[in-house]
Design a protein around this motif. Sequence first.
Motif, PDB file in Angstrom:
ATOM      1  N   THR A  36      22.961 -39.296  41.443  1.00 19.30           N
ATOM      2  CA  THR A  36      22.413 -39.983  39.523  1.00 19.30           C
ATOM      3  C   THR A  36      21.394 -39.419  40.507  1.00 19.30           C
ATOM      4  OG1 THR A  36      22.375 -41.452  40.708  1.00 19.30           O
ATOM      5  CG2 THR A  36      24.449 -41.372  39.277  1.00 19.30           C
ATOM      6  N   LYS A  37      20.332 -39.921  39.153  1.00 20.73           N
ATOM      7  CA  LYS A  37      18.784 -39.260  39.592  1.00 20.73           C
ATOM      8  C   LYS A  37      17.933 -40.577  38.651  1.00 20.73           C
ATOM      9  CE  LYS A  37      19.427 -33.891  39.490  1.00 20.73           C
ATOM     10  NZ  LYS A  37      19.108 -33.015  38.810  1.00 20.73           N
ATOM     11  N   GLY A  38      17.094 -40.930  39.661  1.00 20.44           N
ATOM     12  CA  GLY A  38      16.281 -42.174  38.594  1.00 20.44           C
ATOM     13  C   GLY A  38      17.064 -44.130  38.444  1.00 20.44           C
ATOM     14  N   LEU A  39      18.208 -43.190  38.347  1.00 16.52           N
ATOM     15  CA  LEU A  39      18.176 -45.106  38.162  1.00 16.52           C
ATOM     16  C   LEU A  39      18.805 -45.726  39.245  1.00 16.52           C
ATOM     17  CD1 LEU A  39      21.847 -42.880  35.744  1.00 16.52           C
ATOM     18  CD2 LEU A  39      19.225 -44.144  35.020  1.00 16.52           C
ATOM     19  N   HIS A  40      18.852 -46.579  39.291  1.00 15.86           N
ATOM     20  CA  HIS A  40      19.326 -47.563  39.940  1.00 15.86           C
ATOM     21  C   HIS A  40      20.699 -48.114  39.834  1.00 15.86           C
ATOM     22  CE1 HIS A  40      15.939 -49.525  40.045  1.00 15.86           C
ATOM     23  NE2 HIS A  40      15.037 -49.733  39.178  1.00 15.86           N
ATOM     24  N   ARG A  41      21.266 -47.554  41.060  1.00 10.35           N
ATOM     25  CA  ARG A  41      23.025 -47.943  41.155  1.00 10.35           C
ATOM     26  C   ARG A  41      23.420 -48.538  41.395  1.00 10.35           C
ATOM     27  NH1 ARG A  41      24.052 -42.540  42.620  1.00 10.35           N
ATOM     28  NH2 ARG A  41      25.765 -43.227  44.171  1.00 10.35           N
ATOM     29  N   VAL A  42      24.733 -49.560  40.742  1.00  8.96           N
ATOM     30  CA  VAL A  42      24.874 -51.390  40.975  1.00  8.96           C
ATOM     31  C   VAL A  42      26.438 -51.194  40.959  1.00  8.96           C
ATOM     32  CG1 VAL A  42      25.058 -53.795  39.580  1.00  8.96           C
ATOM     33  CG2 VAL A  42      23.365 -51.590  39.260  1.00  8.96           C
ATOM     34  N   GLY A  43      26.960 -51.512  42.335  1.00 12.28           N
ATOM     35  CA  GLY A  43      27.724 -51.691  42.692  1.00 12.28           C
ATOM     36  C   GLY A  43      28.998 -52.983  42.178  1.00 12.28           C
ATOM     37  N   VAL A  44      29.855 -53.162  41.833  1.00  8.41           N
ATOM     38  CA  VAL A  44      30.253 -54.115  41.060  1.00  8.41           C
ATOM     39  C   VAL A  44      31.132 -55.051  42.322  1.00  8.41           C
ATOM     40  CG1 VAL A  44      31.267 -55.160  39.013  1.00  8.41           C
ATOM     41  CG2 VAL A  44      29.429 -53.849  38.791  1.00  8.41           C
ATOM     42  N   PHE A  45      31.651 -56.089  42.291  1.00 15.17           N
ATOM     43  CA  PHE A  45      32.576 -56.206  43.024  1.00 15.17           C
ATOM     44  C   PHE A  45      33.238 -57.674  42.543  1.00 15.17           C
ATOM     45  CE2 PHE A  45      29.669 -53.906  45.582  1.00 15.17           C
ATOM     46  CZ  PHE A  45      30.832 -53.021  46.216  1.00 15.17           C
ATOM     47  N   VAL A  46      34.284 -58.001  43.255  1.00 16.19           N
ATOM     48  CA  VAL A  46      34.951 -58.904  42.663  1.00 16.19           C
ATOM     49  C   VAL A  46      35.732 -59.646  44.270  1.00 16.19           C
ATOM     50  CG1 VAL A  46      36.698 -60.090  41.277  1.00 16.19           C
ATOM     51  CG2 VAL A  46      35.493 -58.658  40.197  1.00 16.19           C
ATOM     52  N   ASN A  47      34.721 -61.220  44.376  1.00 18.08           N
ATOM     53  CA  ASN A  47      35.653 -61.605  45.933  1.00 18.08           C
ATOM     54  C   ASN A  47      36.141 -60.303  46.609  1.00 18.08           C
ATOM     55  OD1 ASN A  47      35.382 -63.976  44.464  1.00 18.08           O
ATOM     56  ND2 ASN A  47      37.482 -63.916  43.612  1.00 18.08           N
ATOM     57  N   GLU A  48      35.636 -59.896  47.037  1.00 13.67           N
ATOM     58  CA  GLU A  48      34.850 -58.744  48.027  1.00 13.67           C
ATOM     59  C   GLU A  48      34.424 -59.207  49.287  1.00 13.67           C
ATOM     60  OE1 GLU A  48      36.893 -56.735  50.016  1.00 13.67           O
ATOM     61  OE2 GLU A  48      36.929 -55.557  48.615  1.00 13.67           O
ATOM     62  N   ASP A  49      35.015 -59.468  50.739  1.00 12.71           N
ATOM     63  CA  ASP A  49      34.695 -59.670  52.437  1.00 12.71           C
ATOM     64  C   ASP A  49      33.026 -59.179  51.492  1.00 12.71           C
ATOM     65  OD1 ASP A  49      36.188 -60.584  53.079  1.00 12.71           O
ATOM     66  OD2 ASP A  49      37.169 -59.960  54.088  1.00 12.71           O
ATOM     67  N   ASN A  50      31.781 -59.135  51.911  1.00 10.79           N
ATOM     68  CA  ASN A  50      30.637 -58.525  52.635  1.00 10.79           C
ATOM     69  C   ASN A  50      30.971 -57.379  53.134  1.00 10.79           C
ATOM     70  OD1 ASN A  50      29.657 -60.994  51.149  1.00 10.79           O
ATOM     71  ND2 ASN A  50      27.863 -61.622  52.243  1.00 10.79           N
ATOM     72  N   SER A  51      31.539 -57.839  54.637  1.00  8.87           N
ATOM     73  CA  SER A  51      31.501 -56.514  55.712  1.00  8.87           C
ATOM     74  C   SER A  51      32.184 -55.259  54.582  1.00  8.87           C
ATOM     75  CB  SER A  51      32.446 -56.418  56.631  1.00  8.87           C
ATOM     76  OG  SER A  51      33.266 -57.283  56.209  1.00  8.87           O
ATOM     77  N   GLU A  52      32.726 -55.450  53.514  1.00  8.13           N
ATOM     78  CA  GLU A  52      33.197 -53.828  53.051  1.00  8.13           C
ATOM     79  C   GLU A  52      32.256 -53.819  51.593  1.00  8.13           C
ATOM     80  OE1 GLU A  52      36.256 -51.393  51.286  1.00  8.13           O
ATOM     81  OE2 GLU A  52      36.615 -52.309  53.359  1.00  8.13           O
TER      82      GLU A  52
END
Length: 202
Positions: A45-61
């Motif tokens: 991806t170029k120039g876009l903010h990359r958002v990761g969506v997580f559900v009740n996941e451990d912070n380390s993961e």
Amino acid sequence: MKIKVCGMRDPDNVRALEQLPVDYIGFIFYPKSKRDVSEKSLPNTKGLHRVGVFVNEDNSEILKWVEKWDLTHVQLHGDESPSQCLELRRCNVVIMKAVSVDDNFDFDSLLEYESSVDYFVFDTKGEERGGNGIAFNWQKLEEYKGNIPFFLSGGIHRDSAAAIKAVNHPQLFAVDINSRFEKSPGLKNIESIKSFIYELQN
């Protein structure tokens, strides 16, 4: 107004999306989702903010995927506490906390997140953790008096632009679109997104 397109999976679809005036691209890291990318290769991806969506996941993961996919934002779409949000925020990522809204939702419940998140994502309370394709009553937003900017999500479709422009709220920062712009789960209709953005910005 900023634009986020969530639930992307296909590299060619991502490349086509990059040609539009989109600001954020969302990737879902949740095995129960039809749009999960946990087993996929990293799309360019170029120039876009990359958002990761997580559900009740451990912070380390979560941080593992942040590093692997070079994520700039983390969207927490489960029952994450303010302390978990704050811990992640201290790891140099922008935190977006998704909130499931219905007619009975009490916005005062968000006060405890004021110092631990950067944005809220106001989504529709439904059977799934997002991607339900239905909108909540946007008049409900008048009850939100907080200081945290928000993304408006849930059931937004090609013909929603006029209604969105009528939402007069000082903290409305962006719109977050997903399932109503899909040909199939994870595969977006680029022309529909293009038309929607034009109507929203003109």
